[in-house]
Design a protein around this motif. Structure first.
Motif, PDB file in Angstrom:
ATOM      1  N   ASP A 155      31.101  48.406  30.078  1.00  0.00           N
ATOM      2  CA  ASP A 155      32.397  48.759  29.518  1.00  0.00           C
ATOM      3  C   ASP A 155      33.541  48.411  30.448  1.00  0.00           C
ATOM      4  O   ASP A 155      34.572  47.909  30.010  1.00  0.00           O
ATOM      5  N   VAL A 156      33.380  48.667  31.740  1.00  0.00           N
ATOM      6  CA  VAL A 156      34.467  48.331  32.670  1.00  0.00           C
ATOM      7  C   VAL A 156      34.612  46.820  32.809  1.00  0.00           C
ATOM      8  O   VAL A 156      35.704  46.309  32.937  1.00  0.00           O
ATOM      9  N   TYR A 157      33.510  46.101  32.741  1.00  0.00           N
ATOM     10  CA  TYR A 157      33.580  44.639  32.796  1.00  0.00           C
ATOM     11  C   TYR A 157      34.330  44.094  31.567  1.00  0.00           C
ATOM     12  O   TYR A 157      35.190  43.233  31.693  1.00  0.00           O
ATOM     13  N   LYS A 158      34.026  44.623  30.385  1.00  0.00           N
ATOM     14  CA  LYS A 158      34.719  44.181  29.177  1.00  0.00           C
ATOM     15  C   LYS A 158      36.206  44.494  29.244  1.00  0.00           C
ATOM     16  O   LYS A 158      37.041  43.702  28.840  1.00  0.00           O
ATOM     17  N   TYR A 187      30.405  56.061  38.928  1.00  0.00           N
ATOM     18  CA  TYR A 187      29.958  55.114  37.912  1.00  0.00           C
ATOM     19  C   TYR A 187      28.446  54.951  37.999  1.00  0.00           C
ATOM     20  O   TYR A 187      27.860  54.989  39.069  1.00  0.00           O
ATOM     21  N   GLY A 188      27.851  54.731  36.860  1.00  0.00           N
ATOM     22  CA  GLY A 188      26.446  54.410  36.748  1.00  0.00           C
ATOM     23  C   GLY A 188      26.310  53.225  35.815  1.00  0.00           C
ATOM     24  O   GLY A 188      27.309  52.704  35.304  1.00  0.00           O
ATOM     25  N   PRO A 189      25.099  52.790  35.566  1.00  0.00           N
ATOM     26  CA  PRO A 189      24.891  51.618  34.715  1.00  0.00           C
ATOM     27  C   PRO A 189      25.566  51.721  33.343  1.00  0.00           C
ATOM     28  O   PRO A 189      25.964  50.706  32.778  1.00  0.00           O
ATOM     29  N   GLN A 233      25.531  62.416  38.437  1.00  0.00           N
ATOM     30  CA  GLN A 233      24.649  62.125  37.322  1.00  0.00           C
ATOM     31  C   GLN A 233      24.791  63.158  36.222  1.00  0.00           C
ATOM     32  O   GLN A 233      24.585  62.855  35.060  1.00  0.00           O
ATOM     33  N   LEU A 234      25.150  64.363  36.562  1.00  0.00           N
ATOM     34  CA  LEU A 234      25.281  65.405  35.563  1.00  0.00           C
ATOM     35  C   LEU A 234      26.594  65.326  34.804  1.00  0.00           C
ATOM     36  O   LEU A 234      26.732  65.904  33.737  1.00  0.00           O
ATOM     37  N   VAL A 235      27.560  64.597  35.341  1.00  0.00           N
ATOM     38  CA  VAL A 235      28.877  64.526  34.724  1.00  0.00           C
ATOM     39  C   VAL A 235      28.795  64.021  33.289  1.00  0.00           C
ATOM     40  O   VAL A 235      29.503  64.501  32.416  1.00  0.00           O
ATOM     41  N   GLU A 236      27.904  63.075  33.021  1.00  0.00           N
ATOM     42  CA  GLU A 236      27.828  62.511  31.676  1.00  0.00           C
ATOM     43  C   GLU A 236      27.395  63.532  30.629  1.00  0.00           C
ATOM     44  O   GLU A 236      27.583  63.330  29.438  1.00  0.00           O
ATOM     45  N   TYR A 237      26.826  64.669  31.038  1.00  0.00           N
ATOM     46  CA  TYR A 237      26.385  65.703  30.109  1.00  0.00           C
ATOM     47  C   TYR A 237      27.452  66.767  29.844  1.00  0.00           C
ATOM     48  O   TYR A 237      27.246  67.654  29.025  1.00  0.00           O
ATOM     49  N   LEU A 238      28.576  66.682  30.521  1.00  0.00           N
ATOM     50  CA  LEU A 238      29.639  67.663  30.337  1.00  0.00           C
ATOM     51  C   LEU A 238      30.350  67.464  29.006  1.00  0.00           C
ATOM     52  O   LEU A 238      30.352  66.375  28.435  1.00  0.00           O
ATOM     53  N   SER A 239      30.985  68.515  28.552  1.00  0.00           N
ATOM     54  CA  SER A 239      31.795  68.406  27.341  1.00  0.00           C
ATOM     55  C   SER A 239      32.995  67.502  27.636  1.00  0.00           C
ATOM     56  O   SER A 239      33.394  67.354  28.799  1.00  0.00           O
ATOM     57  N   PRO A 240      33.584  66.908  26.610  1.00  0.00           N
ATOM     58  CA  PRO A 240      34.761  66.054  26.842  1.00  0.00           C
ATOM     59  C   PRO A 240      35.889  66.781  27.587  1.00  0.00           C
ATOM     60  O   PRO A 240      36.536  66.201  28.449  1.00  0.00           O
ATOM     61  N   LYS A 241      36.116  68.061  27.278  1.00  0.00           N
ATOM     62  CA  LYS A 241      37.186  68.817  27.938  1.00  0.00           C
ATOM     63  C   LYS A 241      36.876  69.011  29.426  1.00  0.00           C
ATOM     64  O   LYS A 241      37.746  68.840  30.283  1.00  0.00           O
ATOM     65  N   GLU A 276      42.264  35.147  37.504  1.00  0.00           N
ATOM     66  CA  GLU A 276      40.955  34.496  37.451  1.00  0.00           C
ATOM     67  C   GLU A 276      40.215  34.814  38.734  1.00  0.00           C
ATOM     68  O   GLU A 276      40.789  34.761  39.819  1.00  0.00           O
ATOM     69  N   VAL A 277      38.943  35.156  38.609  1.00  0.00           N
ATOM     70  CA  VAL A 277      38.151  35.492  39.779  1.00  0.00           C
ATOM     71  C   VAL A 277      36.807  34.787  39.729  1.00  0.00           C
ATOM     72  O   VAL A 277      36.293  34.475  38.651  1.00  0.00           O
ATOM     73  N   ASP A 278      36.245  34.545  40.911  1.00  0.00           N
ATOM     74  CA  ASP A 278      34.917  33.946  41.026  1.00  0.00           C
ATOM     75  C   ASP A 278      33.818  34.988  40.898  1.00  0.00           C
ATOM     76  O   ASP A 278      32.764  34.718  40.335  1.00  0.00           O
ATOM     77  N   ILE A 279      34.077  36.184  41.438  1.00  0.00           N
ATOM     78  CA  ILE A 279      33.049  37.225  41.505  1.00  0.00           C
ATOM     79  C   ILE A 279      33.628  38.545  41.014  1.00  0.00           C
ATOM     80  O   ILE A 279      34.710  38.950  41.434  1.00  0.00           O
ATOM     81  N   VAL A 280      32.888  39.224  40.133  1.00  0.00           N
ATOM     82  CA  VAL A 280      33.224  40.575  39.700  1.00  0.00           C
ATOM     83  C   VAL A 280      32.185  41.501  40.305  1.00  0.00           C
ATOM     84  O   VAL A 280      30.986  41.305  40.123  1.00  0.00           O
ATOM     85  N   ILE A 281      32.653  42.504  41.033  1.00  0.00           N
ATOM     86  CA  ILE A 281      31.766  43.455  41.711  1.00  0.00           C
ATOM     87  C   ILE A 281      31.739  44.744  40.902  1.00  0.00           C
ATOM     88  O   ILE A 281      32.774  45.360  40.666  1.00  0.00           O
ATOM     89  N   LEU A 282      30.547  45.132  40.458  1.00  0.00           N
ATOM     90  CA  LEU A 282      30.360  46.367  39.700  1.00  0.00           C
ATOM     91  C   LEU A 282      29.513  47.312  40.537  1.00  0.00           C
ATOM     92  O   LEU A 282      28.593  46.878  41.218  1.00  0.00           O
ATOM     93  N   GLY A 283      29.818  48.590  40.485  1.00  0.00           N
ATOM     94  CA  GLY A 283      29.026  49.539  41.251  1.00  0.00           C
ATOM     95  C   GLY A 283      29.634  50.920  41.247  1.00  0.00           C
ATOM     96  O   GLY A 283      30.544  51.229  40.486  1.00  0.00           O
ATOM     97  N   ASP A 284      29.122  51.735  42.169  1.00  0.00           N
ATOM     98  CA  ASP A 284      29.529  53.136  42.239  1.00  0.00           C
ATOM     99  C   ASP A 284      30.246  53.411  43.553  1.00  0.00           C
ATOM    100  O   ASP A 284      30.975  52.567  44.054  1.00  0.00           O
ATOM    101  N   SER A 285      30.032  54.587  44.128  1.00  0.00           N
ATOM    102  CA  SER A 285      30.738  54.979  45.349  1.00  0.00           C
ATOM    103  C   SER A 285      30.429  54.055  46.529  1.00  0.00           C
ATOM    104  O   SER A 285      31.280  53.858  47.396  1.00  0.00           O
ATOM    105  N   ILE A 286      29.250  53.473  46.551  1.00  0.00           N
ATOM    106  CA  ILE A 286      28.906  52.544  47.634  1.00  0.00           C
ATOM    107  C   ILE A 286      29.795  51.304  47.550  1.00  0.00           C
ATOM    108  O   ILE A 286      30.268  50.788  48.556  1.00  0.00           O
ATOM    109  N   THR A 287      30.050  50.832  46.355  1.00  0.00           N
ATOM    110  CA  THR A 287      30.914  49.673  46.155  1.00  0.00           C
ATOM    111  C   THR A 287      32.371  50.024  46.425  1.00  0.00           C
ATOM    112  O   THR A 287      33.116  49.230  46.984  1.00  0.00           O
TER     113      THR A 287
END
Length: 109
Positions: A105-108, A98-100, A1-9, A59-70
């Motif tokens: 973005d990954v789906y797009k 990954y988080g919400p 969760q803290l990763v998103e607050y890091l600098s780009p580098k 082509e797929v029927d189901i797209v699975i989105l999630g984090d480490s559990i997925t």
């Protein structure tokens, strides 16, 4: 969760250390296409850099989105295979960390 607050580098260093790459537009990270994970040889990475035992799906029927559990690195069975056994095609776009904020973005992509 803290990763998103890091600098780009700093974020680039973490992604690189994990053996991943980042697409800049949209900014999502994933493994390299067909990358082998030496510490998890039972995992198959597809052409998009995600854990899928089926590759080159158009082509797929189901797209699975999630984090480490997925992503389920310790499971010998990829979650999409459970759907494929039922006759559905599935694309697993889950990635550890990954988080919400990544799902759209990954789906797009």
């Amino acid at each position: 969760q803290l990763v998103e607050y890091l600098s780009p580098k700093a974020l680039e260093n973490i992604i690189s250390d994990r053996g991943q790459i980042e697409d800049k537009d949209p900014p999502v990270y994933h493994y390299r296409p067909f990358q082998k994970l030496n510490w998890y040889p039972h995992i198959t990475i597809d052409e998009n850099g995600y854990r899928n035992s089926a590759i080159n799906q158009t082509e797929v029927d189901i797209v699975i989105l999630g984090d480490s559990i997925t992503f389920a690195k310790d499971s010998k069975v990829e979650i999409g295979d459970l759907f494929r056994e039922e006759g559905l095609s599935a694309l697993n776009l889950g990635m550890s960390g990954y988080g919400p904020q990544y799902y759209r973005d990954v789906y797009k992509k």
